[in-house]
Structures are given as C-alpha cells and as structure tokens.
Design a protein around this motif. Structure first.
Motif, PDB file in Angstrom:
ATOM      1  N   GLU A 399      -9.049   5.562  35.796  1.00 37.72           N
ATOM      2  CA  GLU A 399      -9.461   6.815  35.020  1.00 37.72           C
ATOM      3  C   GLU A 399      -8.453   6.917  34.027  1.00 37.72           C
ATOM      4  O   GLU A 399      -8.823   7.636  33.043  1.00 37.72           O
ATOM      5  CB  GLU A 399      -9.832   7.985  36.254  1.00 37.72           C
ATOM      6  CG  GLU A 399      -8.466   8.454  36.854  1.00 37.72           C
ATOM      7  CD  GLU A 399      -8.052   7.728  38.298  1.00 37.72           C
ATOM      8  OE1 GLU A 399      -8.539   6.395  38.308  1.00 37.72           O
ATOM      9  OE2 GLU A 399      -7.448   8.364  38.959  1.00 37.72           O
ATOM     10  N   GLN A 401      -6.432   4.971  32.611  1.00 33.64           N
ATOM     11  CA  GLN A 401      -6.542   3.954  31.446  1.00 33.64           C
ATOM     12  C   GLN A 401      -7.754   4.167  30.772  1.00 33.64           C
ATOM     13  O   GLN A 401      -7.666   3.937  29.449  1.00 33.64           O
ATOM     14  CB  GLN A 401      -6.657   2.576  32.124  1.00 33.64           C
ATOM     15  CG  GLN A 401      -4.845   2.148  32.715  1.00 33.64           C
ATOM     16  CD  GLN A 401      -5.138   0.810  33.476  1.00 33.64           C
ATOM     17  OE1 GLN A 401      -6.124   0.176  33.813  1.00 33.64           O
ATOM     18  NE2 GLN A 401      -4.059   0.784  34.346  1.00 33.64           N
ATOM     19  N   GLU A 402      -8.917   4.757  31.352  1.00 32.72           N
ATOM     20  CA  GLU A 402      -9.992   5.036  30.534  1.00 32.72           C
ATOM     21  C   GLU A 402      -9.773   6.247  29.531  1.00 32.72           C
ATOM     22  O   GLU A 402      -9.951   6.252  28.145  1.00 32.72           O
ATOM     23  CB  GLU A 402     -11.232   5.313  31.273  1.00 32.72           C
ATOM     24  CG  GLU A 402     -12.571   5.046  30.771  1.00 32.72           C
ATOM     25  CD  GLU A 402     -13.760   5.776  31.489  1.00 32.72           C
ATOM     26  OE1 GLU A 402     -13.472   5.664  32.975  1.00 32.72           O
ATOM     27  OE2 GLU A 402     -14.468   6.300  30.930  1.00 32.72           O
ATOM     28  N   SER A 403      -9.061   7.065  29.985  1.00 36.61           N
ATOM     29  CA  SER A 403      -8.835   8.310  29.084  1.00 36.61           C
ATOM     30  C   SER A 403      -7.962   7.854  27.894  1.00 36.61           C
ATOM     31  O   SER A 403      -8.107   8.246  26.845  1.00 36.61           O
ATOM     32  CB  SER A 403      -7.765   9.442  29.891  1.00 36.61           C
ATOM     33  OG  SER A 403      -8.416   9.830  31.003  1.00 36.61           O
ATOM     34  N   SER A 405      -7.860   5.014  26.366  1.00 34.36           N
ATOM     35  CA  SER A 405      -8.542   4.052  25.779  1.00 34.36           C
ATOM     36  C   SER A 405      -9.454   5.066  24.682  1.00 34.36           C
ATOM     37  O   SER A 405      -9.543   4.643  23.751  1.00 34.36           O
ATOM     38  CB  SER A 405      -9.666   2.939  26.486  1.00 34.36           C
ATOM     39  OG  SER A 405     -10.635   3.812  27.144  1.00 34.36           O
ATOM     40  N   LYS A 406      -9.783   6.227  25.087  1.00 32.06           N
ATOM     41  CA  LYS A 406     -10.554   7.051  24.564  1.00 32.06           C
ATOM     42  C   LYS A 406      -9.520   7.660  23.308  1.00 32.06           C
ATOM     43  O   LYS A 406     -10.249   8.362  22.302  1.00 32.06           O
ATOM     44  CB  LYS A 406     -10.915   8.314  25.101  1.00 32.06           C
ATOM     45  CG  LYS A 406     -12.437   7.937  26.030  1.00 32.06           C
ATOM     46  CD  LYS A 406     -12.888   8.992  26.610  1.00 32.06           C
ATOM     47  CE  LYS A 406     -14.070   8.568  27.723  1.00 32.06           C
ATOM     48  NZ  LYS A 406     -13.873   9.304  28.855  1.00 32.06           N
ATOM     49  N   MET A 407      -8.417   7.698  23.630  1.00 31.95           N
ATOM     50  CA  MET A 407      -7.469   8.567  22.590  1.00 31.95           C
ATOM     51  C   MET A 407      -7.466   7.669  21.166  1.00 31.95           C
ATOM     52  O   MET A 407      -7.385   6.456  21.258  1.00 31.95           O
ATOM     53  CB  MET A 407      -6.058   8.248  23.169  1.00 31.95           C
ATOM     54  CG  MET A 407      -5.175   9.099  22.612  1.00 31.95           C
ATOM     55  SD  MET A 407      -3.275   8.661  23.054  1.00 31.95           S
ATOM     56  CE  MET A 407      -2.944   7.229  22.009  1.00 31.95           C
ATOM     57  N   SER A 408      -7.593   8.630  20.113  1.00 37.25           N
ATOM     58  CA  SER A 408      -7.455   8.158  18.785  1.00 37.25           C
ATOM     59  C   SER A 408      -6.338   8.746  18.128  1.00 37.25           C
ATOM     60  O   SER A 408      -6.000   9.613  18.403  1.00 37.25           O
ATOM     61  CB  SER A 408      -8.869   8.222  18.110  1.00 37.25           C
ATOM     62  OG  SER A 408      -8.870   9.561  17.349  1.00 37.25           O
ATOM     63  N   TRP A 411      -6.280  12.381  17.167  1.00 39.37           N
ATOM     64  CA  TRP A 411      -5.763  13.426  18.073  1.00 39.37           C
ATOM     65  C   TRP A 411      -4.390  14.026  17.540  1.00 39.37           C
ATOM     66  O   TRP A 411      -3.926  15.030  18.026  1.00 39.37           O
ATOM     67  CB  TRP A 411      -5.490  12.835  19.437  1.00 39.37           C
ATOM     68  CG  TRP A 411      -7.039  12.533  20.225  1.00 39.37           C
ATOM     69  CD1 TRP A 411      -8.158  12.388  19.421  1.00 39.37           C
ATOM     70  CD2 TRP A 411      -7.492  12.350  21.602  1.00 39.37           C
ATOM     71  NE1 TRP A 411      -9.370  12.224  20.335  1.00 39.37           N
ATOM     72  CE2 TRP A 411      -8.750  12.179  21.460  1.00 39.37           C
ATOM     73  CE3 TRP A 411      -6.679  12.574  22.560  1.00 39.37           C
ATOM     74  CZ2 TRP A 411      -9.452  12.022  23.010  1.00 39.37           C
ATOM     75  CZ3 TRP A 411      -7.223  12.562  23.814  1.00 39.37           C
ATOM     76  CH2 TRP A 411      -8.688  12.087  23.896  1.00 39.37           C
ATOM     77  N   GLN A 584       0.408   7.931  28.038  1.00 41.21           N
ATOM     78  CA  GLN A 584       0.022   8.598  29.194  1.00 41.21           C
ATOM     79  C   GLN A 584       0.653   9.745  29.545  1.00 41.21           C
ATOM     80  O   GLN A 584      -0.136  10.849  29.713  1.00 41.21           O
ATOM     81  CB  GLN A 584       0.399   7.602  30.370  1.00 41.21           C
ATOM     82  CG  GLN A 584      -0.663   6.510  30.243  1.00 41.21           C
ATOM     83  CD  GLN A 584      -0.481   5.629  31.628  1.00 41.21           C
ATOM     84  OE1 GLN A 584       0.291   5.911  32.597  1.00 41.21           O
ATOM     85  NE2 GLN A 584      -1.217   4.507  31.588  1.00 41.21           N
TER      86      GLN A 584
END
Ligand SMILES: CN1c2c(nc(N)[nH]c2=O)NC[C@@H]1CNc1ccc(C(=O)N[C@@H](CCC(=O)N[C@@H](CCC(=O)N[C@@H](CCC(=O)O)C(=O)O)C(=O)O)C(=O)O)cc1
Ligand SMILES: N[C@@H](CCS)C(=O)O
Ligand SMILES: [Zn+2]
Length: 770
Positions: A399, A401-403, A405-408, A411, A584
């Motif tokens: 979870e 790692q998924e958050s 991966s959404k980061m750009s 942000w 993270q």
C-alpha cells in the motif's frame, strides 16, 4: 591467518554512564577522582567486551572528543587557555564547553573563556571540537593520556593498538584563526607526531592505527603532497602504521594511498567494496590489508554468508596480510542490543549494535580461519534473520509503494508563485513589519524530562502525562503572549527529540530504549530505526498545535520535522535507496501538513536542520542528493493553499554553495542560524537575490549570554543592508530547548524590543519624509 580488530568502541557506556558522570562533575556533584574512576571502568569494560579480537583499540575513549584529545596531546591549545595553570582536565573542559560568564571559581579566567568551535565529523551526526591554528602555532607533545591508557590495557592482558587521528586530517579539519596558510605548520606538526610514535613504540607497541578519513574526500594537490611529506617522515618511526580510512571510497586518492610508505591500509569495504581488488593489486607485497567488512554506521545484521562468499577468496590469497574490522569506529552505533527488552522480537532479530557487530566479526574470523563448519550454527541463525528481514511484509508494504507510485513532481508545486502567495498571506496574517517569532522549542526543563521518564516507566498514565505536557504548552503560550511575540509556537514540550518523536509515531520505524549515540560531549541522540515502508497511522501533532492555538488569538506555528532531517538523523534501510525512504517520509509529513491546515493552522514550519548535513562527502555527488532532498521537502510542504504560510528552519548552515537548492524549496519564509556570523551568511541570499522571506537568527542560543537590544538592533540593521526589511523576520538562531527560562525571557524581551525599535525608527523616518 586472518586477524580481527576494531577501530573504536562507543565510550558513552551502554547506559550512558559517562554522560551522567560528566554532567554530575560539571555541576560539582562528584569529584574528579570519581569521574576518572568511571572513565577507567568504562575503558576496562570496553576492552573486556572486545577481548576476543587480535587487536583492541586504545585511545578511542574520550572525556569529550577525540579531536580535542589530539589537540591536547599535541599541545595545540588555544591561546585563551594556554596560561590557565589549573587542573589539566578542567582546562580541557574549558576548551570544550567554554566558560561564558565571569566565574568566582575560575580565577584563572575571571573574564570567561569562549568554547572551541564545534562542527560535524564528516557525514555523521557526531560533532568534534575544531583545532585552532595561527601562523605562530607551535606544538609540544603530551603523550601522557595515551601512554597511561596503553599501560592500562596491557595490564588487562590486551594486545593493544593505539588509535590516533593522523596529522593531515588533523590539520585539514582545523581552522586557521588568522587567515595564515595552516599547511605551513605541517613540518612541525609531523615532528610532534614523530615524537608521539617514538613514545608509543617505547611502550612495546607494534601497530598504531592512524586515521586519515580526509582521504575519502576530494583533495587538492597541496593536501595530496602533505600526505607524501608526512608519511615519508613518519615511516622512519619504530612502529608499524595502519593508515585508516572510512566512510567512503578513496577514488582518485587510491593511487596516493598505494604510494605512501605505511605498513597497512584499512579500507571501508562496505562503502568501497569495488576498490578492494585494486587496493590489493596495487599494494606492496608485504602490506597488511585491513578490510572494514561490518557496517559501523548502521544497526543491521550483516549477511555473514554473503560476506564470506566474497571474502574467502581474498583471505586465501592474502593469508596473514588480511585483517578484518568494522568499516569505521563503532562510535556511531549504540552499545548493546541485549539491553533492549521492549523491542519487537521480529525486528530485534534483524539488528546488531556495537557488541553484536563484534560478535559478527568473530564469526567471520573463525569461518575464515577454520572453515564455515566451525561456526555453522551462527551462520545458519544469521541466514534465518537475513531472510526474515528480506521477506517481511512489515518491511515491504504494497500500500505504501502504491501511494508512492501515484506521487508526481507536480505535488511539489505551490498553486501560485511566492509574490502572489505573499499578498494573500499578508491579508490573512496581518503581521507587523519585522515580525517576531521563535524556532519551536522552549526550555526542556528537568521536570519535563522527568515526567516523560515516569510515563515511559509506567509510573504515570497517559492522561497524567498529557495533562502535564498540556500545562507546559499553556505556560509556554502564556509566556510568549506576555513577551509580545507576533507568531507563537507550542514549545515542543511533548517531544523527546525532533526526530525520535516523529519516528515513534510513524509506521515503519522502530525505536530503542537505550540506543544512544554520542552527538557531542555528554549530549546523545537516540536515532529511530527506519526498518520498513513508512506511513502515518494517524495525525501526529494536530492535537498539540490545536490546543496551543485554542489558548491565543495570535497565530501558532504548526511545527514539524522535515523528511530529509528525519532521514539523516535516523538509522535507515540499506535495502533501498535513501531517496525512496525520504519520499515515503515526505508523503507522511505531507498528510500531516494538510491536516494542520484543515485544523485552521495558518503557518506551518517544517524544520530541515540536517538538509546540509546530508550532503555527500564528495562534491561530485551533491547535486544528485540535493535534487531528491529538495523534491522530498517540496512534496511534504507544498500541497497547501496560497493562504497557508510555509516556514522552514536550518541551523549550522553555510548556504553559498547550495543556495539555488534552498530557493527551490520555495518555503515562504526560512529561519537560519546567522548571529555568530555577524549576518555574513546572508551574503549568499543577497547575491542570489533570494526572493522569499528570511529570519536571520539574532540570538545565539548556544550561549547562555543574553544579547542586548542594541546588539540585536545592530544585527538587524546589518541584515537590512542585505535583505529588504519587508522580507525580514526576527527570531533566535535555533530552538531554545537547551536553555533555561531565566535566560530565554530576557533574551526574547530584548529581541522584541529591538524589533519594535526598528519599526518605530521606520515610522519616524516615514513621517519625517511626509
Ligand atoms: C540539533 N541536534 C540534533 C541532532 N540530532 C538529533 N536527532 N536531534 C537534534 O536535536 N544532531 C545535531 C544536533 C545535536 N545537538 C544536540 C543537542 C542536544 C541534545 C540533547 O540534549 N540530548 C539529550 C537527550 C534528549 C532526549 O532524547 N531526551 C529524552 C530522554 C531524556 C533522558 O535522558 N532522561 C533521563 C532521565 C531524566 C530525569 O529523570 O530527569 C533518562 O531517561 O535516564 C526525553 O526528553 O525524553 C541528552 O541528554 O543527551 C542532543 C543533540
Ligand atoms: N523546531 C526545532 C528545531 C531545531 S533545529 C527546535 O526549535 O528545537
Ligand atoms: Zn535549529
């Protein structure tokens, strides 16, 4: 047959015995004889712990700092204490800590003595006292400390290997106080080292560990030549020299090291594994090669089987010439994992502190000497622990790692540029010119620490603890209101440390009870252990800040530690890049920032005290670090609306070479430590045309001295010559946690009246002009 040795052991004690003894001595609660007895006991215990090694370090123990010890050994005392004939140890503490107020008990120095400057030791969180040089500096050997300790260790039956800081590192890390070329002192300095080595040899010592960590940094030609000159001369001494480097690879200094006439070389084979073959191939056939095979900078168990896979062929080819050791002194790790009764057993099995790291070294030595079968059970247990960590779902969490991966990068961008935000914020905050504030912490008085200790020991419950801390917050708000500060803080009473506190609240961090590491002198830190993917289970600070805000109409700053500082002052993972761990943490801090904003907090400060500290040892790697560090800060900070004002704070910082990155952080305001530089540090901001607001520190919080209103006006006037007054804040250099209330109140009173004076002067000028 391979030999095992150690480069240095933590001296503070498994339960910080030295810290408590020093502080009692400084308060006059124990005698010098009692203090030195404790020192003696600690040394003996440490040697006993290391007894299975072929060589134990001697001279790694220090009552304050190993660089300061070297200065005293070389007779390089600052002029201001040279004529103090009092007790030698007290004189040593005088340089270490200074004596800033006139003292009735110090009749040698009735006017007080300034402390030696302190700065961080390479890229660690340890701080040393900077040697001072002048063109007329002379050296005069006092080998007594080392000789006594050599005799002590020998009496205990140890095979001793004295450890000293090498002449080139000593000179390079020192500071010329009169702008003279300190390198000119090298011949005299080397002569003092030559005498020292002769004295050591006379004690029947065979090997001396001579630390030249400066070799892992970029060296200009004169410093490379200094190595050749120094070691040519020292090679005549009747002891064998183990030239010791650590913290990184030698790179272009490898060929220099190869040429030096020394009997052995220690290389950090954790951070410079790729240089081992070249070091061996290029070394003379009789040279000892010492490999630092156990990481002395982290708290993870080593993968012993993998280490042996790599090391066995080397041991076969080098035979007696191979020595093994931790990568660097174990000063930078806690003493004993066995003290940790409360650590989660799953995580505990992944860890090794200083004692356990030496056990690992022994296992490797036995395996190399007698084959893996001789330590079969140890190796099997080690393999289980390594596998457990590698495969643990607590380490790798889908979870998180998924958050991530959404980061750009988006942000990290504020919605509007600073100029536009500044207008909105001015309307919301309605602050006067030269707004006054503090950096966050107020005095962590003994009562606060005692209450926390009672809470941690289970003597008081959570409700009682919270009430006690809320009372402190309330007191802090009351004091700030009556002082008349413009932007308040809650005072950080509930925080043991600005990093450990956040570690305790984030998933993915573990924390120890006794995992203390010396930061400087008697001061220690207990770095949290970042073991897994990071997330924030719940808000961490919102209740405290909201409570403080509920007590006042003035804005209270939300107070957070930034991702880069949390990373740099923690023990971090070695199974993923630091940049990933940092991002993270950034996401977790971002959530906290947004929650604070939602709770109505108008100003949020995100401290990045250690951003500069994290710079790699070699400049060629700086930009890569700065890129991910600044992005992490931006991700943490910049999700807020225009009306929310973001502050950051940095101490110990020289900004010239990183000002572009500081500007890229795009904080609305930055507070920095400048008072001791007489505002010189602002030049970097001036030259760069730094566009946002700046709070240059006007009160040196490291000293008990109370700055006068006049001194502060003077500093602010100087600041105003470099930065437009509209963009200046008025604040101390750093947090006030180490100070007392009776120092803080008058100092802040003067700070506030200085700001008012400047406002008044400007109003008068404006009226006069009309
Ligand atoms: C700004 N600095 C920091 C660095 N790294 C950090 N992680 N944090 C920093 O703040 N690096 C660079 C600099 C280094 N500077 C300092 C300055 C001051 C200290 C310091 O004062 N350390 C304290 C320990 C602080 C702490 O964590 N306290 C805890 C535990 C207190 C404690 O020891 N309690 C005693 C009992 C006390 C009593 O009964 O009265 C005990 O448990 O036995 C807390 O507040 O809860 C120190 O004492 O060394 C460090 C680095
Ligand atoms: N907010 C922290 C920053 C220290 S660098 C403090 O005030 O102690
Ligand atoms: Zn600070």
């Amino acid at each position: 047959m391979v030999n095992a040795h150690n480069l240095g052991f933590p001296r503070i004690g498994a339960k910080r015995e030295l810290k408590f003894a020093l502080e009692k001595y400084w308060k006059g609660l124990i005698s010098q004889a009692e203090l030195t007895l404790i020192g003696n006991e600690l040394r003996c215990q440490n040697w006993e712990t290391q007894a299975g090694l072929d060589w134990v370090p001697v001279g790694d123990f220090s009552y304050y700092d190993q660089m300061l010890d070297m200065s005293f050994t070389l007779g390089n005392l600052p002029d201001r204490v040279r004529d103090s004939h009092g007790n030698a140890l007290d004189n040593y503490f005088r340089v270490a800590r200074g004596r800033s107020a006139p003292s009735a008990t110090d009749d040698q120095n009735p006017a007080g003595v300034a402390a030696g400057e302190m700065t961080k030791w390479f890229d660690t969180n340890y701080h040393y006292i900077v040697p001072e040089f002048q063109s007329d500096t002379t050296f005069s050997l006092d080998a007594s400390r080392l000789i006594e300790q050599i005799r002590e260790a020998k009496l205990q039956g140890q095979n001793v290997k004295p450890t000293i800081i090498g002449p080139v590192t000593y000179l390079a890390l020192g500071k010329s106080k009169d702008a003279s070329d300190k390198r000119a002192l090298l011949p005299q300095l080397v002569e003092a080292y030559r005498q020292l080595l002769e004295r050591i040899a006379a004690e029947g010592v065979q090997w001396v560990q001579i630390d030249e960590a400066i070799l892992v940094t970029e060296l200009e030609t004169p410093w490379q030549e200094a190595f050749e000159e120094a070691y040519q001369s020292l090679s005549q001494c009747p002891v064998k020299l183990l030239l010791t480097t650590y913290f990184g690879p030698l790179l272009d200094n490898l060929s220099l090291v190869t040429k030096l006439p020394v009997d052995g070389v220690h290389l950090d084979a954790v951070n410079a594994r790729e240089e081992v073959d070249a070091l061996i191939e290029s070394a003379p056939q009789d040279r000892v090669i010492s490999l630092g095979v156990i990481n002395g900078r982290n708290v993870w168990k080593s993968d012993l089987n993998a280490t042996l896979d790599w090391l066995e062929p080397i041991a076969n080819s080098l035979g007696d010439r191979l020595w093994i050791a931790p990568s660097c002194s174990l000063l930078h790790v806690p003493v004993d994992l066995d003290s940790e009764a409360k650590l989660d057993p799953e995580i505990k099995q992944w860890l090794a502190f200083a004692k356990q790291k030496l056990d690992e070294l022994r296992v490797i030595k036995i395996a190399l000497r007698y084959g893996r079968g001789a330590v079969g059970a140890d190796l099997a247990n080690n393999a289980i622990a390594i596998e457990s960590r590698r495969n643990s779902p607590r380490v790798n969490r889908a979870e998180v790692q998924e958050s991530l991966s959404k980061m750009s990068e988006q942000w990290g961008n504020r919605r509007s540029a600073y100029a536009q935000r500044a207008e909105t914020q001015a309307e919301v905050l309605n602050l006067p010119k030269y707004p006054t504030t503090t950096i966050g912490s107020f005095p962590q008085i003994a009562e606060i620490r005692r209450t926390r200790r009672q809470y941690k020991a289970g003597d008081i419950d959570e409700a009682a603890y919270r009430t006690a801390m809320q009372n402190e917050v309330a007191r802090c708000v009351r004091e700030q209101e009556s002082l008349g500060l413009d932007v308040l803080v809650h005072g950080e009473a509930e925080r043991n440390d600005m990093v450990e506190y956040f570690g305790e609240q984030l998933d993915g961090f573990a924390f120890s009870e006794f995992g203390w590491v010396q930061s400087y002198g008697s001061r220690c830190v207990k770095p949290p252990i970042l073991f897994g993917d990071i997330s924030r289970p719940k808000p961490m600070t919102v209740e405290w800040i909201s409570y403080a805000q509920s007590l006042t109409d003035k804005p209270v700053k939300g107070m957070l530690t930034g991702p880069v500082t949390i990373l740099n002052w923690s023990f971090v993972r070695d199974d993923q890049p630091r940049s990933v761990s940092c991002q993270q943490i950034a996401l977790a801090i971002r959530e906290e920032v947004l929650d604070l904003e939602k709770a109505g907090i108008k100003i949020i400060q995100i401290d990045e005290a250690a951003l500069r500290e994290g710079l790699p040892l070699r400049r060629s790697q700086w930009q890569n670090y700065l890129d991910w560090a600044v992005l992490s800060f931006r991700i943490a900070a910049n999700g807020v609306a225009d009306r929310t004002q973001i502050h950051t704070h940095m101490c110990y910082s020289e900004f010239n070479d990183i000002i572009r990155s500081i500007a890229l952080m795009d904080a609305d305001a930055i507070t920095i430590e400048t008072s001791r530089s007489d505002m010189e540090l602002l030049k970097a901001f001036e030259d760069f045309n730094y566009p946002n607001e700046i709070g240059p520190g006007v009160y040196d919080i490291h000293s008990p001295n109370i700055p006068t209103e006049e001194q502060i006006v003077d500093l602010l006037t100087k600041a105003g010559e470099r930065i437009p007054a509209e963009r200046l804040w008025v604040n101390p250099d750093c947090g006030l946690k180490t100070r007392q209330w009776d120092e803080v109140i008058p100092a802040l009173t003067n700070m506030i009246s200085a700001a008012r004076k400047l406002r008044g002067a400007e109003v008068a000028v404006a009226c006069g002009n009309e």
